[in-house]
Design an enzyme around this catalytic site. Structure first.
Site, PDB file in Angstrom:
ATOM      1  N   ASP A  34     -13.545  46.425   7.396  1.00 58.06           N
ATOM      2  CA  ASP A  34     -14.255  47.545   8.029  1.00 58.06           C
ATOM      3  C   ASP A  34     -13.477  48.189   9.173  1.00 58.06           C
ATOM      4  O   ASP A  34     -14.032  48.995   9.928  1.00 58.06           O
ATOM      5  CB  ASP A  34     -15.637  47.093   8.508  1.00 58.06           C
ATOM      6  CG  ASP A  34     -15.572  45.984   9.536  1.00 58.06           C
ATOM      7  OD1 ASP A  34     -14.602  45.195   9.498  1.00 58.06           O
ATOM      8  OD2 ASP A  34     -16.478  45.881  10.379  1.00 58.06           O
ATOM      9  N   SER A  86     -17.269  42.965   6.538  1.00 57.97           N
ATOM     10  CA  SER A  86     -16.029  42.898   7.304  1.00 57.97           C
ATOM     11  C   SER A  86     -14.871  42.248   6.556  1.00 57.97           C
ATOM     12  O   SER A  86     -14.483  42.713   5.509  1.00 57.97           O
ATOM     13  CB  SER A  86     -16.311  42.185   8.626  1.00 57.97           C
ATOM     14  OG  SER A  86     -15.222  42.312   9.470  1.00 57.97           O
ATOM     15  N   HIS A  87     -14.362  41.139   7.081  1.00 56.41           N
ATOM     16  CA  HIS A  87     -13.170  40.511   6.500  1.00 56.41           C
ATOM     17  C   HIS A  87     -13.507  39.651   5.284  1.00 56.41           C
ATOM     18  O   HIS A  87     -12.604  39.105   4.657  1.00 56.41           O
ATOM     19  CB  HIS A  87     -12.469  39.654   7.556  1.00 56.41           C
ATOM     20  CG  HIS A  87     -13.367  38.591   8.106  1.00 56.41           C
ATOM     21  ND1 HIS A  87     -14.345  38.882   9.035  1.00 56.41           N
ATOM     22  CD2 HIS A  87     -13.476  37.280   7.833  1.00 56.41           C
ATOM     23  CE1 HIS A  87     -15.003  37.763   9.317  1.00 56.41           C
ATOM     24  NE2 HIS A  87     -14.501  36.771   8.602  1.00 56.41           N
ATOM     25  N   ASP A 102      -8.709  45.027   8.877  1.00 54.13           N
ATOM     26  CA  ASP A 102      -9.606  44.279   7.978  1.00 54.13           C
ATOM     27  C   ASP A 102     -10.522  45.203   7.166  1.00 54.13           C
ATOM     28  O   ASP A 102     -10.382  46.429   7.197  1.00 54.13           O
ATOM     29  CB  ASP A 102     -10.435  43.250   8.764  1.00 54.13           C
ATOM     30  CG  ASP A 102     -11.528  43.887   9.595  1.00 54.13           C
ATOM     31  OD1 ASP A 102     -11.349  45.039  10.023  1.00 54.13           O
ATOM     32  OD2 ASP A 102     -12.576  43.244   9.809  1.00 54.13           O
ATOM     33  N   LYS A 139     -14.834  46.546  18.354  1.00 57.32           N
ATOM     34  CA  LYS A 139     -13.398  46.335  18.300  1.00 57.32           C
ATOM     35  C   LYS A 139     -12.816  47.396  17.387  1.00 57.32           C
ATOM     36  O   LYS A 139     -13.515  47.919  16.523  1.00 57.32           O
ATOM     37  CB  LYS A 139     -13.057  44.925  17.873  1.00 57.32           C
ATOM     38  CG  LYS A 139     -13.709  44.402  16.611  1.00 57.32           C
ATOM     39  CD  LYS A 139     -13.432  42.904  16.500  1.00 57.32           C
ATOM     40  CE  LYS A 139     -13.881  42.328  15.181  1.00 57.32           C
ATOM     41  NZ  LYS A 139     -15.301  41.949  15.190  1.00 57.32           N
ATOM     42  N   ASP A 155     -12.185  47.074  12.023  1.00 57.47           N
ATOM     43  CA  ASP A 155     -12.305  46.739  13.449  1.00 57.47           C
ATOM     44  C   ASP A 155     -11.294  45.685  13.897  1.00 57.47           C
ATOM     45  O   ASP A 155     -11.058  45.511  15.079  1.00 57.47           O
ATOM     46  CB  ASP A 155     -13.746  46.343  13.827  1.00 57.47           C
ATOM     47  CG  ASP A 155     -14.316  45.212  12.998  1.00 57.47           C
ATOM     48  OD1 ASP A 155     -13.625  44.729  12.075  1.00 57.47           O
ATOM     49  OD2 ASP A 155     -15.469  44.816  13.267  1.00 57.47           O
ATOM     50  N   ARG A 156     -10.668  44.975  12.948  1.00 56.67           N
ATOM     51  CA  ARG A 156      -9.669  43.974  13.330  1.00 56.67           C
ATOM     52  C   ARG A 156      -8.262  44.518  13.174  1.00 56.67           C
ATOM     53  O   ARG A 156      -8.039  45.483  12.442  1.00 56.67           O
ATOM     54  CB  ARG A 156      -9.775  42.736  12.440  1.00 56.67           C
ATOM     55  CG  ARG A 156     -11.074  42.010  12.579  1.00 56.67           C
ATOM     56  CD  ARG A 156     -11.034  40.718  11.792  1.00 56.67           C
ATOM     57  NE  ARG A 156     -12.287  40.003  11.977  1.00 56.67           N
ATOM     58  CZ  ARG A 156     -12.440  38.713  11.787  1.00 56.67           C
ATOM     59  NH1 ARG A 156     -11.417  37.990  11.377  1.00 56.67           N
ATOM     60  NH2 ARG A 156     -13.601  38.142  11.984  1.00 56.67           N
TER      61      ARG A 156
HETATM   62  C1  VG1 Z   1     -15.877  35.863  13.468  1.00 57.79           C
HETATM   63  C2  VG1 Z   1     -14.936  35.831  14.650  1.00 57.79           C
HETATM   64  C3  VG1 Z   1     -15.527  36.612  15.807  1.00 57.79           C
HETATM   65  C4  VG1 Z   1     -15.840  38.057  15.344  1.00 57.79           C
HETATM   66  C5  VG1 Z   1     -16.732  38.020  14.124  1.00 57.79           C
HETATM   67  C6  VG1 Z   1     -17.003  39.390  13.539  1.00 57.79           C
HETATM   68  O1  VG1 Z   1     -17.096  35.258  13.825  1.00 57.79           O
HETATM   69  O2  VG1 Z   1     -14.652  34.509  15.048  1.00 57.79           O
HETATM   70  O3  VG1 Z   1     -14.635  36.594  16.888  1.00 57.79           O
HETATM   71  O4  VG1 Z   1     -16.469  38.779  16.368  1.00 57.79           O
HETATM   72  O5  VG1 Z   1     -16.134  37.223  13.102  1.00 57.79           O
HETATM   73  O6  VG1 Z   1     -15.820  40.026  13.176  1.00 57.79           O
HETATM   74  P1  VG1 Z   1     -17.454  33.758  13.425  1.00 57.79           P
HETATM   75  O7  VG1 Z   1     -18.863  33.539  13.907  1.00 57.79           O
HETATM   76  O8  VG1 Z   1     -17.268  33.670  11.960  1.00 57.79           O
HETATM   77  O9  VG1 Z   1     -16.449  32.896  14.140  1.00 57.79           O
HETATM   78  V1  VG1 Z   1     -15.816  41.047  11.841  1.00 57.79           V
HETATM   79  O10 VG1 Z   1     -14.333  41.876  11.827  1.00 57.79           O
HETATM   80  O11 VG1 Z   1     -16.128  39.977  10.618  1.00 57.79           O
HETATM   81  O12 VG1 Z   1     -17.104  42.058  12.079  1.00 57.79           O
HETATM   82 CO    CO Z   2     -14.380  43.493  10.748  1.00 62.65          CO
END
Ligand code: VG1
Ligand code: CO
Length: 565
Positions: free
Chosen positions: A290, A123-124, A288, A388, A292-293
């Site tokens: 992937d 992801s990010h 982001d 998302k 989804d953000r």
């Molecule tokens: C973070 C965010 C959470 C989100 C998750 C996955 O998790 O706070 O709201 O659902 O990333 O997003 P954490 O446990 O690091 O707070 V993504 O776009 O990385 O799949």
């Molecule tokens: Co993501």
């Protein structure tokens, strides 16, 4: 020598392996440094454990496979295909060049009624040989695997002894087409097609195109060299008429151009600088790794994700055809501000509060209890998929702008992103919100701070004064799923005050090493004379209280957060 068996007319090699520690998934899949995933059997062990946990259920079924374009994905695909065939999977749909955004995978699973799908993404988190890699599994209604599945996978990783690898050649992913190996099939597909078709059902593309092509409207979309680069061209430019130059950093790169593909004010700085300059466009957005953000900006104006979901919910019925009969309900993650609750209350909608992570929204959506939901971490979405959805949020905002400007002639003063936010706050009040992230904190230090907070929380009775704030309640958030009764505990420490202000602490579950402390601060104001205030100024006092309660600086040695949102 590996033993050999036969399945679906192909040979399957049985390769012995041993359990590897630490293959427990976090908030969203398994994330580690890339070199760890590239280590012997690391990826294969986890994927084999997934198939072992699914057992006979997955035999003869079809899966989706793709990712965010990061380094190691192309190699990983070939390993996963061999293991899928070895597990008796009948067919795998793979995105061309191994590309598939997370929401697009959710759409693919739902649209083609697949058993599930694997997404190769951290992801990010940054990508590249020295950065992060990750993998997640989505289940039959397109939702991230629930904890009962991720727990089962983890269980298998601790006792795995063999890998079942089908002896099939590498599949060419650079062209669309079907490949058969015995009875096992791999179909390389366009990663955009199914997703775009779904978005066309959700939104009024005619209205969007008309608005986007107005000579007095300009937009910028920054794909941050991540997966939405593959989607922005076909959707925003080809279908909706945005100019090609509206898409920035639109070529997906294996290391995201060395950047951090996280659409926030810190990491999407190029877009932020543009939107605060004299070259600013009317609308700015980023997504982001992937896809989804999302981050939504106006001209020199930032919409917090907590406000974004509230504003979308308040305007959805008018501006988005998919919601024309109204919303079934709304939901937010616990740390997300209560701006959405204010909309729900006024509009007579049910509002659910779930733990952090998208997997908790799926049950509500499947049960018809929730149409729109969001997280403060730049995640916004709806029940057209079970993830998302970054581009969905962008199109939702563009739809609101298009709808609000439909009767305003070219050249006249348009309704702006900022106008929409100000009007929203005037009607519902403003929940000032900020998140402080302390990345790369030593794990022991972070855990000690959480222990300390637990003790403070247990000692803090309602009525206790913290500065001018009076405590209403302090607890550790626990969630009982209203649909299946499953319980998720220890989901964050909350200090809630009588005026509705909140201080929340939790540790991230998506990092690949060390700990990230997240501090969430919120304060409500109904007074519209205060609504243009800067959030940091409005929250200054309560931020001090939060740092004081937690003794964060003492425990972590950090005077300042890495990222402020
Ligand atoms: C973070 C965010 C959470 C989100 C998750 C996955 O998790 O706070 O709201 O659902 O990333 O997003 P954490 O446990 O690091 O707070 V993504 O776009 O990385 O799949
Ligand atoms: Co993501």
């Amino acid at each position: 020598m590996a033993a050999v068996s036969s399945l679906q007319g192909i040979e399957v090699k049985i390769i012995s392996t041993k359990p590897i520690d630490g293959q427990k998934t976090g908030t969203s899949g398994l994330r580690k440094k890339t070199n760890i995933f590239m280590g012997e059997h690391y990826l294969a062990n986890w994927v084999q454990s997934l198939f072992d946990s699914l057992g006979n259920e997955v035999k003869g079924k079809a899966l989706g496979l793709g990712g965010d374009g990061r380094y190691f994905n192309k190699e990983a695909v070939q390993t996963i295909l061999k293991l899928a065939a070895g597990a008796g999977v009948k067919k795998v749909y793979v995105g061309m060049n191994a590309i598939m955004a997370t929401p697009a995978m959710s759409a693919l699973i739902r649209g083609r009624k697949l058993y599930g799908g694997l997404i190769m993404s951290a992801s990010h988190n940054p990508g590249g040989p020295k950065e992060d890699w990750g993998i997640k599994f989505n289940y039959s209604s397109g939702e991230p695997a629930p904890e009962r599945i991720t727990d089962a996978i983890y269980g298998y990783t601790t006792k795995i002894s063999e890998l079942k690898m089908a002896d099939i050649p590498e599949t060419d992913l650079s062209k669309i087409g079907t490949h058969s190996y015995g009875d096992f099939e791999v179909e390389v597909i366009d990663p955009v097609e199914d997703y775009l078709a779904l978005l066309e059902e959700v939104f009024d593309f005619g209205m969007l195109r008309k608005f986007i092509t107005r000579p007095d409207f300009s937009l910028t979309f920054d794909a941050l060299h991540a997966v939405t680069g593959a989607y922005a061209g076909p959707i925003l430019v080809d279908k909706l008429g945005a100019s090609a130059s509206a898409v920035r950093n639109g070529v997906p790169l294996e290391d995201f151009g060395g950047g951090h593909p996280d659409p926030n004010l810190t990491y999407a700085h190029e877009l932020v600088e543009l939107q605060w300059s004299d070259k600013a466009t009317d609308f700015g957005a980023a997504s982001d790794g992937d896809g989804d953000r999302n981050m939504i900006l106006g001209n020199a104006f930032f919409i917090t994700p907590s406000d974004s979901v509230a504003i979308i919910a308040a305007n959805a019925q008018e501006a988005i055809p998919y919601f024309k009969t109204g919303l079934k309900g709304v939901a937010r993650s616990m740390p997300t501000s209560e701006a959405l609750d204010r909309v729900a209350e006024k509009e007579g909608l049910k509002c659910f509060e779930v733990p952090t992570g998208w997997k908790f929204f799926g049950n509500l959506m499947d049960a018809g209890l929730c149409s729109v939901c969001g997280e403060e971490s730049f995640g916004t979405g709806a029940d057209h998929v079970r993830e998302k959805d970054g581009l969905w949020a962008v199109l939702a905002w563009l739809s609101i702008l298009a709808y609000r400007n439909k009767d305003i002639a070219v050249g006249e003063k348009k309704v702006t992103v900022e106008d929409i936010a100000m009007e929203h706050w005037a009607k519902y009040g403003r929940n000032f919100f900020s998140r402080f992230d302390y990345e790369g904190v030593e794990s022991d230090a972070a855990n000690s701070m959480v222990e300390h907070l637990r003790a403070v929380q247990a000692d803090s009775k309602p009525g206790t004064k913290f500065g001018d704030y009076e405590l209403k309640t302090a607890d550790e958030f626990s969630y009982t799923d209203p649909v299946d009764g499953s319980v998720a505990s220890k989901q964050g420490l909350r200090f809630i005050f009588t005026d509705g202000s909140r201080i929340i602490f939790r540790l991230s579950g998506t990092g690949s090493s060390g700990a990230t402390v997240r501090l969430y601060i919120e304060q409500y104001s109904a007074d519209s004379s205060k609504h243009s205030q800067d959030a940091q100024a409005a929250l200054a006092e309560i931020i001090k209280i939060a740092l004081d309660i937690s003794q964060l600086a003492k425990f972590t040695g950090r005077e300042k957060p890495t990222v402020i949102t």
